[in-house]
Design a protein around this motif. Structure first.
Motif, PDB file in Angstrom:
ATOM      1  N   ASN A   1       0.916  -1.182   0.013  1.00 16.50           N
ATOM      2  CA  ASN A   1       0.078  -0.104  -0.079  1.00 16.50           C
ATOM      3  C   ASN A   1       0.869   1.201   0.100  1.00 16.50           C
ATOM      4  OD1 ASN A   1      -2.409   1.210  -0.086  1.00 16.50           O
ATOM      5  ND2 ASN A   1      -2.467   1.568   2.150  1.00 16.50           N
ATOM      6  N   TYR A   2       0.543   2.126  -0.766  1.00 13.99           N
ATOM      7  CA  TYR A   2       1.230   3.300  -0.747  1.00 13.99           C
ATOM      8  C   TYR A   2       0.523   5.008  -0.591  1.00 13.99           C
ATOM      9  CZ  TYR A   2       4.352   0.096  -3.379  1.00 13.99           C
ATOM     10  OH  TYR A   2       5.101  -0.856  -3.800  1.00 13.99           O
ATOM     11  N   ALA A   3       1.216   5.832  -0.140  1.00 16.06           N
ATOM     12  CA  ALA A   3       0.617   7.019  -0.199  1.00 16.06           C
ATOM     13  C   ALA A   3       0.346   7.461  -1.333  1.00 16.06           C
ATOM     14  CB  ALA A   3       1.711   7.965   0.676  1.00 16.06           C
ATOM     15  N   ASP A   4      -0.480   8.402  -1.791  1.00 14.50           N
ATOM     16  CA  ASP A   4      -1.089   8.731  -2.889  1.00 14.50           C
ATOM     17  C   ASP A   4       0.243   9.575  -3.510  1.00 14.50           C
ATOM     18  OD1 ASP A   4      -4.604   9.610  -2.328  1.00 14.50           O
ATOM     19  OD2 ASP A   4      -3.547   7.786  -2.910  1.00 14.50           O
ATOM     20  N   SER A   5       0.989  10.209  -2.813  1.00 15.57           N
ATOM     21  CA  SER A   5       1.932  11.135  -3.357  1.00 15.57           C
ATOM     22  C   SER A   5       3.094  10.199  -3.943  1.00 15.57           C
ATOM     23  CB  SER A   5       2.653  11.934  -2.246  1.00 15.57           C
ATOM     24  OG  SER A   5       3.121  11.115  -1.296  1.00 15.57           O
ATOM     25  N   VAL A   6       3.211   8.947  -3.614  1.00 13.16           N
ATOM     26  CA  VAL A   6       4.370   8.253  -4.157  1.00 13.16           C
ATOM     27  C   VAL A   6       3.872   7.021  -5.161  1.00 13.16           C
ATOM     28  CG1 VAL A   6       5.640   8.580  -2.264  1.00 13.16           C
ATOM     29  CG2 VAL A   6       4.502   6.647  -2.328  1.00 13.16           C
ATOM     30  N   LYS A   7       2.352   7.008  -5.299  1.00 12.67           N
ATOM     31  CA  LYS A   7       1.989   5.722  -6.167  1.00 12.67           C
ATOM     32  C   LYS A   7       2.793   5.892  -7.392  1.00 12.67           C
ATOM     33  CE  LYS A   7      -2.175   4.650  -3.716  1.00 12.67           C
ATOM     34  NZ  LYS A   7      -3.826   4.858  -3.806  1.00 12.67           N
ATOM     35  N   GLY A   8       3.056   4.761  -8.091  1.00 14.00           N
ATOM     36  CA  GLY A   8       3.704   4.575  -9.569  1.00 14.00           C
ATOM     37  C   GLY A   8       5.161   5.278  -9.289  1.00 14.00           C
ATOM     38  N   ARG A   9       5.671   5.607  -8.355  1.00 12.56           N
ATOM     39  CA  ARG A   9       6.888   5.919  -8.360  1.00 12.56           C
ATOM     40  C   ARG A   9       7.986   5.081  -7.339  1.00 12.56           C
ATOM     41  NH1 ARG A   9       8.487  10.979  -6.728  1.00 12.56           N
ATOM     42  NH2 ARG A   9       6.724  11.156  -5.325  1.00 12.56           N
ATOM     43  N   PHE A  10       7.397   4.854  -6.244  1.00 17.09           N
ATOM     44  CA  PHE A  10       8.121   4.034  -5.105  1.00 17.09           C
ATOM     45  C   PHE A  10       7.478   2.683  -5.111  1.00 17.09           C
ATOM     46  CE2 PHE A  10       9.097   7.968  -2.068  1.00 17.09           C
ATOM     47  CZ  PHE A  10       9.594   8.491  -3.007  1.00 17.09           C
ATOM     48  N   THR A  11       8.309   1.732  -4.712  1.00 15.70           N
ATOM     49  CA  THR A  11       8.064   0.224  -4.828  1.00 15.70           C
ATOM     50  C   THR A  11       8.664  -0.075  -3.566  1.00 15.70           C
ATOM     51  OG1 THR A  11       8.037  -0.030  -7.215  1.00 15.70           O
ATOM     52  CG2 THR A  11       8.147  -1.692  -5.695  1.00 15.70           C
ATOM     53  N   ILE A  12       7.888  -0.663  -2.599  1.00 20.76           N
ATOM     54  CA  ILE A  12       8.302  -1.361  -1.317  1.00 20.76           C
ATOM     55  C   ILE A  12       8.398  -2.817  -1.690  1.00 20.76           C
ATOM     56  CG2 ILE A  12       6.105  -1.567  -0.287  1.00 20.76           C
ATOM     57  CD1 ILE A  12       7.296  -1.118   2.607  1.00 20.76           C
ATOM     58  N   SER A  13       9.368  -3.745  -1.165  1.00 25.39           N
ATOM     59  CA  SER A  13       9.662  -4.877  -1.175  1.00 25.39           C
ATOM     60  C   SER A  13      10.395  -5.430   0.086  1.00 25.39           C
ATOM     61  CB  SER A  13      10.337  -5.183  -2.450  1.00 25.39           C
ATOM     62  OG  SER A  13      11.604  -4.781  -2.578  1.00 25.39           O
TER      63      SER A  13
ATOM     64  N   GLU B   1      10.083  17.473  -3.110  1.00 22.16           N
ATOM     65  CA  GLU B   1       9.470  17.304  -2.189  1.00 22.16           C
ATOM     66  C   GLU B   1       9.378  15.924  -1.681  1.00 22.16           C
ATOM     67  OE1 GLU B   1       8.410  18.298  -5.339  1.00 22.16           O
ATOM     68  OE2 GLU B   1       6.341  17.552  -5.692  1.00 22.16           O
ATOM     69  N   ASP B   2      10.263  15.096  -2.306  1.00 17.40           N
ATOM     70  CA  ASP B   2      10.395  13.782  -1.690  1.00 17.40           C
ATOM     71  C   ASP B   2      11.611  13.873  -0.462  1.00 17.40           C
ATOM     72  OD1 ASP B   2      10.137  12.219  -4.713  1.00 17.40           O
ATOM     73  OD2 ASP B   2       8.353  12.255  -3.064  1.00 17.40           O
ATOM     74  N   SER B   3      12.107  15.022  -0.536  1.00 17.32           N
ATOM     75  CA  SER B   3      13.257  15.059   0.397  1.00 17.32           C
ATOM     76  C   SER B   3      12.823  15.210   1.835  1.00 17.32           C
ATOM     77  CB  SER B   3      13.876  16.585   0.188  1.00 17.32           C
ATOM     78  OG  SER B   3      14.403  16.620  -0.890  1.00 17.32           O
ATOM     79  N   ALA B   4      13.455  14.250   2.849  1.00 12.09           N
ATOM     80  CA  ALA B   4      12.873  13.951   3.983  1.00 12.09           C
ATOM     81  C   ALA B   4      13.951  12.875   4.792  1.00 12.09           C
ATOM     82  CB  ALA B   4      11.624  13.272   4.113  1.00 12.09           C
ATOM     83  N   VAL B   5      13.866  12.795   5.923  1.00  6.05           N
ATOM     84  CA  VAL B   5      14.466  11.644   6.563  1.00  6.05           C
ATOM     85  C   VAL B   5      13.555  10.644   6.365  1.00  6.05           C
ATOM     86  CG1 VAL B   5      15.155  10.628   8.782  1.00  6.05           C
ATOM     87  CG2 VAL B   5      15.659  13.096   8.173  1.00  6.05           C
TER      88      VAL B   5
ATOM     89  N   THR C   1      18.059  13.666  -0.040  1.00 12.01           N
ATOM     90  CA  THR C   1      17.976  14.981  -0.111  1.00 12.01           C
ATOM     91  C   THR C   1      17.648  14.865  -1.682  1.00 12.01           C
ATOM     92  OG1 THR C   1      19.082  15.778   1.477  1.00 12.01           O
ATOM     93  CG2 THR C   1      18.698  17.350  -0.096  1.00 12.01           C
ATOM     94  N   VAL C   2      16.757  15.580  -2.367  1.00 13.24           N
ATOM     95  CA  VAL C   2      16.556  15.960  -3.809  1.00 13.24           C
ATOM     96  C   VAL C   2      16.716  16.950  -4.266  1.00 13.24           C
ATOM     97  CG1 VAL C   2      15.103  15.203  -5.736  1.00 13.24           C
ATOM     98  CG2 VAL C   2      14.720  13.928  -3.502  1.00 13.24           C
ATOM     99  N   SER C   3      17.531  17.605  -5.189  1.00 16.81           N
ATOM    100  CA  SER C   3      18.005  18.792  -5.612  1.00 16.81           C
ATOM    101  C   SER C   3      17.298  18.885  -6.991  1.00 16.81           C
ATOM    102  CB  SER C   3      19.510  18.962  -5.666  1.00 16.81           C
ATOM    103  OG  SER C   3      19.981  18.340  -6.755  1.00 16.81           O
ATOM    104  N   SER C   4      16.891  20.213  -7.116  1.00 13.14           N
ATOM    105  CA  SER C   4      16.326  20.657  -8.559  1.00 13.14           C
ATOM    106  C   SER C   4      17.437  20.848  -9.515  1.00 13.14           C
ATOM    107  CB  SER C   4      15.467  21.924  -8.348  1.00 13.14           C
ATOM    108  OG  SER C   4      16.378  22.955  -7.653  1.00 13.14           O
TER     109      SER C   4
END
Length: 118
Positions: free
Chosen positions: A58-70, A88-92, A115-118
């Protein structure tokens, strides 16, 4: 004593990819729901993805289609593959393990900085 140790976080350009790993020790987590959360300064810790012992995800809407957990139960590791990263994915990023009977995680890792830079 269960320990969760995350790795893989670093600085990456927008559009790039990262794979986070979380290795568990002290107990086999085969029957636990494994989770990834993230938190940036000033904000609450948000759930990003979960995977059950049967690998239902299950995924948060903000990451669906981009992130994969396994998960690899033999190695007691959970992964988070992150593609098409955005600033906006930058975080701990934290991994966590939750027993099926628990309403909140029983165990937490220390976190890894992405940290994701532009």
């Amino acid at each position: 004593q269960v320990q969760l140790v995350e790795s893989g976080g670093r600085l990456v350009q927008a559009g790039g990819s990262l794979r986070l790993s979380c290795a568990a020790s002290g107990r086999a987590l085969n029957n636990y729901i494994l989770c990834w959360f993230r938190q940036d300064p000033g904000n609450q810790r948000d759930l990003v993805a979960t995977i059950t012992k049967n690998c239902v995800t299950n995924y948060a809407d903000s990451v669906k289609g981009r992130f994969t957990i396994s998960r690899d139960n033999a190695k007691n590791i959970v992964y988070l593959q992150m593609n098409s990263l955005k600033v906006e994915d930058s975080a701990v990023y934290y991994c966590a393990a939750r027993a099926f009977w628990s309403s909140s995680p029983n165990y937490w890792g220390q976190g890894t900085q992405v940290t994701v830079s532009s």
